[in-house]
Design a protein around this motif. Structure first.
Motif, PDB file in Angstrom:
ATOM      1  N   PHE A  81     -49.916 -19.661 -20.367  1.00  0.00           N
ATOM      2  CA  PHE A  81     -50.630 -18.034 -21.177  1.00  0.00           C
ATOM      3  C   PHE A  81     -50.199 -18.103 -22.880  1.00  0.00           C
ATOM      4  CE2 PHE A  81     -50.335 -13.886 -21.026  1.00  0.00           C
ATOM      5  CZ  PHE A  81     -50.813 -13.523 -19.743  1.00  0.00           C
ATOM      6  N   ASP A  82     -51.787 -18.727 -22.939  1.00  0.00           N
ATOM      7  CA  ASP A  82     -52.221 -18.790 -24.261  1.00  0.00           C
ATOM      8  C   ASP A  82     -53.512 -17.905 -24.688  1.00  0.00           C
ATOM      9  OD1 ASP A  82     -54.020 -19.757 -22.900  1.00  0.00           O
ATOM     10  OD2 ASP A  82     -54.126 -21.873 -23.198  1.00  0.00           O
ATOM     11  N   HIS A  83     -54.389 -17.833 -25.326  1.00  0.00           N
ATOM     12  CA  HIS A  83     -55.438 -16.962 -26.022  1.00  0.00           C
ATOM     13  C   HIS A  83     -56.087 -16.978 -24.923  1.00  0.00           C
ATOM     14  CE1 HIS A  83     -54.258 -17.273 -30.540  1.00  0.00           C
ATOM     15  NE2 HIS A  83     -53.462 -15.621 -30.342  1.00  0.00           N
ATOM     16  N   PHE A  84     -56.705 -18.826 -24.075  1.00  0.00           N
ATOM     17  CA  PHE A  84     -57.612 -18.244 -23.210  1.00  0.00           C
ATOM     18  C   PHE A  84     -57.194 -17.025 -22.544  1.00  0.00           C
ATOM     19  CE2 PHE A  84     -59.700 -19.903 -19.667  1.00  0.00           C
ATOM     20  CZ  PHE A  84     -60.849 -20.194 -20.262  1.00  0.00           C
ATOM     21  N   SER A  85     -55.784 -17.725 -21.849  1.00  0.00           N
ATOM     22  CA  SER A  85     -55.717 -16.617 -20.950  1.00  0.00           C
ATOM     23  C   SER A  85     -55.023 -14.964 -21.175  1.00  0.00           C
ATOM     24  CB  SER A  85     -54.387 -16.865 -20.091  1.00  0.00           C
ATOM     25  OG  SER A  85     -54.037 -18.357 -19.671  1.00  0.00           O
ATOM     26  N   ILE A  86     -55.287 -14.708 -22.596  1.00  0.00           N
ATOM     27  CA  ILE A  86     -54.553 -13.594 -22.818  1.00  0.00           C
ATOM     28  C   ILE A  86     -55.779 -12.730 -22.911  1.00  0.00           C
ATOM     29  CG2 ILE A  86     -53.973 -11.923 -24.724  1.00  0.00           C
ATOM     30  CD1 ILE A  86     -51.680 -14.090 -24.718  1.00  0.00           C
ATOM     31  N   VAL A  87     -56.617 -13.132 -23.791  1.00  0.00           N
ATOM     32  CA  VAL A  87     -58.520 -12.607 -23.712  1.00  0.00           C
ATOM     33  C   VAL A  87     -58.614 -12.245 -22.287  1.00  0.00           C
ATOM     34  CG1 VAL A  87     -58.729 -13.428 -25.679  1.00  0.00           C
ATOM     35  CG2 VAL A  87     -59.760 -14.298 -24.498  1.00  0.00           C
ATOM     36  N   PHE A  88     -58.796 -13.133 -21.619  1.00  0.00           N
ATOM     37  CA  PHE A  88     -59.541 -13.344 -19.734  1.00  0.00           C
ATOM     38  C   PHE A  88     -59.114 -11.657 -19.330  1.00  0.00           C
ATOM     39  CE2 PHE A  88     -62.306 -16.362 -20.798  1.00  0.00           C
ATOM     40  CZ  PHE A  88     -63.548 -15.973 -20.170  1.00  0.00           C
ATOM     41  N   SER A  89     -57.128 -11.918 -19.279  1.00  0.00           N
ATOM     42  CA  SER A  89     -56.430 -10.990 -18.277  1.00  0.00           C
ATOM     43  C   SER A  89     -56.766  -9.455 -18.859  1.00  0.00           C
ATOM     44  CB  SER A  89     -54.932 -11.380 -19.048  1.00  0.00           C
ATOM     45  OG  SER A  89     -55.144 -12.873 -18.700  1.00  0.00           O
ATOM     46  N   VAL A  90     -57.075  -9.556 -20.425  1.00  0.00           N
ATOM     47  CA  VAL A  90     -57.756  -8.087 -21.265  1.00  0.00           C
ATOM     48  C   VAL A  90     -58.727  -7.603 -20.381  1.00  0.00           C
ATOM     49  CG1 VAL A  90     -57.909  -6.504 -22.984  1.00  0.00           C
ATOM     50  CG2 VAL A  90     -55.878  -8.759 -23.073  1.00  0.00           C
ATOM     51  N   ILE A  91     -59.430  -8.821 -20.344  1.00  0.00           N
ATOM     52  CA  ILE A  91     -60.918  -8.665 -19.833  1.00  0.00           C
ATOM     53  C   ILE A  91     -61.011  -7.905 -18.307  1.00  0.00           C
ATOM     54  CG2 ILE A  91     -62.133  -9.927 -19.740  1.00  0.00           C
ATOM     55  CD1 ILE A  91     -63.812  -7.102 -20.977  1.00  0.00           C
ATOM     56  N   THR A  92     -60.568  -8.610 -17.780  1.00  0.00           N
ATOM     57  CA  THR A  92     -59.810  -8.269 -16.330  1.00  0.00           C
ATOM     58  C   THR A  92     -59.150  -7.387 -16.030  1.00  0.00           C
ATOM     59  OG1 THR A  92     -58.098  -9.835 -15.718  1.00  0.00           O
ATOM     60  CG2 THR A  92     -60.767 -10.724 -15.180  1.00  0.00           C
ATOM     61  N   ILE A  93     -58.343  -7.036 -16.986  1.00  0.00           N
ATOM     62  CA  ILE A  93     -57.155  -5.946 -15.883  1.00  0.00           C
ATOM     63  C   ILE A  93     -57.955  -4.289 -16.553  1.00  0.00           C
ATOM     64  CG2 ILE A  93     -55.996  -4.585 -16.493  1.00  0.00           C
ATOM     65  CD1 ILE A  93     -54.539  -7.137 -17.405  1.00  0.00           C
ATOM     66  N   ALA A  94     -58.768  -4.543 -17.528  1.00  0.00           N
ATOM     67  CA  ALA A  94     -59.257  -3.253 -18.560  1.00  0.00           C
ATOM     68  C   ALA A  94     -61.270  -3.336 -17.626  1.00  0.00           C
ATOM     69  CB  ALA A  94     -60.199  -3.757 -20.016  1.00  0.00           C
ATOM     70  N   TYR A  98     -48.904 -20.524 -30.482  1.00  0.00           N
ATOM     71  CA  TYR A  98     -47.561 -21.993 -30.034  1.00  0.00           C
ATOM     72  C   TYR A  98     -47.261 -21.663 -28.348  1.00  0.00           C
ATOM     73  CZ  TYR A  98     -47.611 -20.713 -35.093  1.00  0.00           C
ATOM     74  OH  TYR A  98     -47.882 -20.872 -36.568  1.00  0.00           O
ATOM     75  N   ALA A  99     -47.600 -21.554 -27.326  1.00  0.00           N
ATOM     76  CA  ALA A  99     -47.906 -21.274 -26.544  1.00  0.00           C
ATOM     77  C   ALA A  99     -47.058 -22.778 -25.778  1.00  0.00           C
ATOM     78  CB  ALA A  99     -48.887 -20.661 -26.025  1.00  0.00           C
ATOM     79  N   LYS A 100     -47.050 -22.917 -24.599  1.00  0.00           N
ATOM     80  CA  LYS A 100     -46.993 -23.836 -24.267  1.00  0.00           C
ATOM     81  C   LYS A 100     -46.181 -24.108 -22.813  1.00  0.00           C
ATOM     82  CE  LYS A 100     -43.756 -25.799 -27.789  1.00  0.00           C
ATOM     83  NZ  LYS A 100     -42.222 -27.364 -27.933  1.00  0.00           N
TER      84      LYS A 100
END
Length: 461
Positions: free
Chosen positions: A61-74, A50-52
């Motif tokens: 910071f929605d699901h799109f941002s989270i998954v790409f943030s995780v893969i770039t940090i990893a 329910y990100a706004k």
């Protein structure tokens, strides 16, 4: 946005550790900080449904941002694990290198989470300025200095296109906010405003420069070749993944209502990118330069998701970026070890590697098979999702071109496999540090697991 805060504060902590000569703590503190940032991103997964937009509509910071943030940090963590004793051979001021990489990563997180064109520009510039420095960190190496200068000049040139495009879009819509631009494009899709359309084309040019798509790829081979190998790995994986995520967010959110106007332009760029990247890679004698040209071809494959915009585009880019990043990190890790022994990166340097170091040869083989898109590897799954997205939008001709290019790529990826297993050479066994063993083993395992069980990663987005 705790992830962005941690990654922004962490480089300052690293600089203080360097100031007080605590070299032994630099890498552990960096890794722990990045793990904390990744944990904060994962912790926001449930609320992201329910990100706004936050910060007055500047970030999302929605699901799109989270998954790409995780893969770039990893990916950054894996690359930094390879840096043990690497920066010490270049300079005594090691803290600066870790700090600049982290500042670049902070810009990348902004690129992944923007909801305003101003934040897109700020994120790209934070990342780019850091990369200009990293490309030239070997101050006494002429090739590294040349790479930094070329990257800076071409980067500044592409920034001009991007900024001018943003200006024209703002002039037409009266806003930098992605939601407002989307609503405006829906209401004014016909007839199209020439100012708005010109802005889209200029932004395509600017973003294609950033991701290394042809014919705006001229800086890529020389910069990748001249930069230190570890920095090349960072640019080839983390930076490219972030660039395509930003590209997709912009066009899927704002410009989808007028996609029939800009898709022909991007379609031509995609085809040119595929052929230039693959055909030029065939003639390379340097393994590192071959990876540089192959990264151009992979940019062409990832453009599929933008050309064939649909519900599965984000998933396709995420899976492909993950597969490409993991395989490339493994390839660059082996290259670093081979360069330390032989002093060069020619294909001949890999002759007979399978006899002396079967583990390294096996991991590099898995990486090359994945990059070539051979079944039972993550690379095959990535290409499958890309081709599926193109076929779902009836881009049959583009899919045929992509299959032809995939066949071409098998030749130059298999060159190194043939050199390792079928050519002999007098060589000593390579000493593989523990950090390298972990990164190589983890990369090979993830590549196979994704290739066999793709659902666990494709279901994330």
């Amino acid at each position: 946005m705790n992830t962005l805060i941690i990654i922004s504060v962490l480089p300052i902590v690293i600089l203080y550790l360097g100031l007080y000569k605590v070299k032994s703590a630099l890498l552990p503190v960096t890794i722990v900080g990045l793990l904390a940032a990744m944990g904060c991103a994962i912790a926001e997964w449930t609320t992201a449904t329910y990100a706004k937009p936050i910060y007055s509509g500047m970030m999302l910071f929605d699901h799109f941002s989270i998954v790409f943030s995780v893969i770039t940090i990893a990916s950054t963590i894996l690359i930094l694990l390879l840096s043990k004793d690497y920066f010490e051979r270049i300079s005594d001021h090691v803290a600066e290198y870790y700090a600049v990489i982290l500042f670049s990563l902070a810009g990348i997180i902004v690129m992944l989470s923007y909801h305003n064109l101003v934040m897109l520009f700020i994120g790209i510039e934070i990342m780019s300025v850091s990369l200009y420095i990293l490309a030239g960190i070997k101050k006494k190496d002429f090739a590294s200095n040349e790479a930094a200068l070329k990257y800076f000049l071409m980067g500044a040139f592409s920034t001009g296109f991007l900024l001018f495009g943003i200006t024209l879009v703002y002039g037409a819509t009266g806003s930098f906010n992605l939601s407002v631009i989307r609503d405006w494009s829906i209401e004014h899709s016909r007839p199209i405003d020439p100012l708005f359309f010109s802005g889209i084309l200029l932004m395509i040019v600017g973003l294609c420069f950033k991701v290394g798509a042809a014919p705006f790829h001229f800086w890529t081979p020389d910069v990748y070749d001249g930069s230190p190998t570890l920095i090349t790995a960072f640019m080839s994986t983390v930076v490219k993944s972030a660039g395509f995520a930003a590209f997709l967010r912009l066009f899927a959110t704002c410009f989808n209502p007028v996609s029939d106007l800009w898709i022909p332009t991007l379609l031509v760029i995609t085809v040119i990118t595929l052929f230039i990247g693959n055909i030029t890679a065939l003639y390379q004698q340097s393994f590192k330069r071959m990876l540089a040209f192959s990264s151009i071809s992979h940019a062409g494959y990832m453009l599929f998701a933008v050309v064939a915009l649909g519900d599965g585009s984000a998933r396709a880019v995420f899976v492909y970026a993950t597969a490409y990043s993991i395989a490339s990190i493994a390839a660059f890790a082996v290259l670093i070890l081979v360069q330390q022994q032989s002093g060069n990166d020619n294909f001949d340097s890999f002759n007979g590697l399978a006899k002396k170091n079967p583990f390294l040869a096996l991991v590099l083989t898995i990486a090359m098979l994945s990059l070539a898109g051979i079944p039972l590897t993550a690379g095959f799954i990535g290409k499958f999702y890309m081709f599926s997205s193109a076929l779902s939008q009836f881009q049959i001709g583009l899919s045929i071109v992509a299959v032809i290019n995939a066949i071409i790529s098998i030749y130059y990826y298999f060159r190194v496999i043939v050199a390792m297993y079928f050519y002999s050479s007098e060589r000593n066994e390579l000493a593989v540090p523990p950090y390298f063993k972990f990164v190589l083993g983890f990369s090979a395992l993830v590549t196979i697991v994704i290739g066999v069980y793709p659902y666990w990663i494709s279901s994330l987005i």
